[in-house]
Design an enzyme around this catalytic site. Sequence first.
Site, mmCIF file in Angstrom:
data_model
loop_
_atom_site.group_PDB
_atom_site.id
_atom_site.type_symbol
_atom_site.label_atom_id
_atom_site.label_comp_id
_atom_site.label_asym_id
_atom_site.label_seq_id
_atom_site.Cartn_x
_atom_site.Cartn_y
_atom_site.Cartn_z
ATOM 1 C CE LYS A 1 -0.252 3.449 4.427
ATOM 2 N NZ LYS A 1 -0.351 3.580 5.860
ATOM 3 N N GLY B 1 1.653 2.379 10.592
ATOM 4 C CA GLY B 1 2.662 3.435 10.500
ATOM 5 C C GLY B 1 3.273 3.813 11.834
ATOM 6 C CD GLU C 1 -4.142 -2.214 6.776
ATOM 7 O OE1 GLU C 1 -3.016 -2.502 6.393
ATOM 8 O OE2 GLU C 1 -4.699 -1.144 6.498
ATOM 9 C CB SER D 1 4.142 -1.638 12.138
ATOM 10 O OG SER D 1 3.768 -0.280 12.288
ATOM 11 C CD GLU E 1 -3.207 5.871 6.057
ATOM 12 O OE1 GLU E 1 -3.103 5.846 4.819
ATOM 13 O OE2 GLU E 1 -2.372 5.334 6.813
ATOM 14 C CG ASN F 1 -1.763 1.224 1.331
ATOM 15 O OD1 ASN F 1 -1.827 2.007 0.398
ATOM 16 N ND2 ASN F 1 -2.418 1.414 2.469
ATOM 17 C CG HIS G 1 -6.058 2.319 4.532
ATOM 18 N ND1 HIS G 1 -5.661 3.317 5.382
ATOM 19 C CD2 HIS G 1 -5.082 1.393 4.552
ATOM 20 C CE1 HIS G 1 -4.465 2.993 5.887
ATOM 21 N NE2 HIS G 1 -4.102 1.832 5.403
HETATM 22 P P1 PGA Z 1 2.289 0.332 7.590
HETATM 23 O O1 PGA Z 1 0.913 0.581 6.808
HETATM 24 O O2 PGA Z 1 2.827 -1.009 7.093
HETATM 25 O O3 PGA Z 1 3.170 1.475 7.216
HETATM 26 O O4 PGA Z 1 1.967 0.279 9.041
HETATM 27 C C1 PGA Z 1 -0.007 -0.446 6.555
HETATM 28 C C2 PGA Z 1 -1.221 0.099 5.873
HETATM 29 O O5 PGA Z 1 -1.609 1.242 6.137
HETATM 30 O O6 PGA Z 1 -1.835 -0.588 5.042
#
Ligand code: PGA
Length: 249
Positions: free
Chosen positions: A11, A172, A166, A212, A96, A9, A94
């Site tokens: 982003k 993140g 998630e 993460s 976000e 992903n 997601h």
């Molecule tokens: P991350 O993000 O691996 O940076 O924690 C995962 C995601 O948002 O899908």
Amino acid sequence: MRKKIVAGNWKMNNDEIESQRLINSIIEKKLDNNCEVYVSPSFPFLKDAIKLCDKTNIKVLAQNVSHEIEGAFTGDVSCKMLDSLEVKSVIIGHSERRTIFKEDNNMLLNKLKLCFKNNFQVFFCIGEDIDARKSEEQFFVIEDQLNKTVFQLENIDPNKLIIAYEPVWAIGTGLSATPNQAQEMHKFIREKFKNKFSESISEKLSIIYGGSVKPSSAKEIFAQNDVDGGLIGGASLKSNDFADIVNSI
Ligand code: PGA
């Protein structure tokens, strides 16, 4: 055997050249053939990605899609538009999108319906925030998210739906769920799909973990019975790390 999946992903990262470079560098790696691998550049670079990934085993994933068919929705990208680029996989829900862009369960349900109608494959994200985890309400939150979205559908095709668990507190933050926490939740989700649809659907459904994941933690997480791969953010932006994660499957 359930599909094993590792999806990057990306982003809102990488311009045109950076996106091409990253894809080319991933293509050069030796990747486990048993794993379906996805890259997800931003909308403007999807066409390039499709071309670069042609005749490779790497698939292209869009990070979002509109909840409407077409019309006055400035800035949105429709299923039809993605379809015309031959992009047939998309991330929906997601955290976000849910928190920053205020996408609610109704909107996500609309997206799911449109995607399935247009024969898209959907990576549907669910996850609890830190407050829910601290107050041990994570199972309640996940069940509620499913009840208001996927479980509103009469049926699902497990080849067209991937659930990405998630936990928001792990995205993140560098703070991944433990393998046990991931397994416990994935098992719970599978059980809910069994109760809602059928055992055969729940057994075929790929449930991947995101939050993460790093090369150092991937193997142990992916080794859990109900974890069928990962949705990878930060670590998917470095081809070596991403390939290591794919090869941890
Ligand atoms: P991350 O993000 O691996 O940076 O924690 C995962 C995601 O948002 O899908």
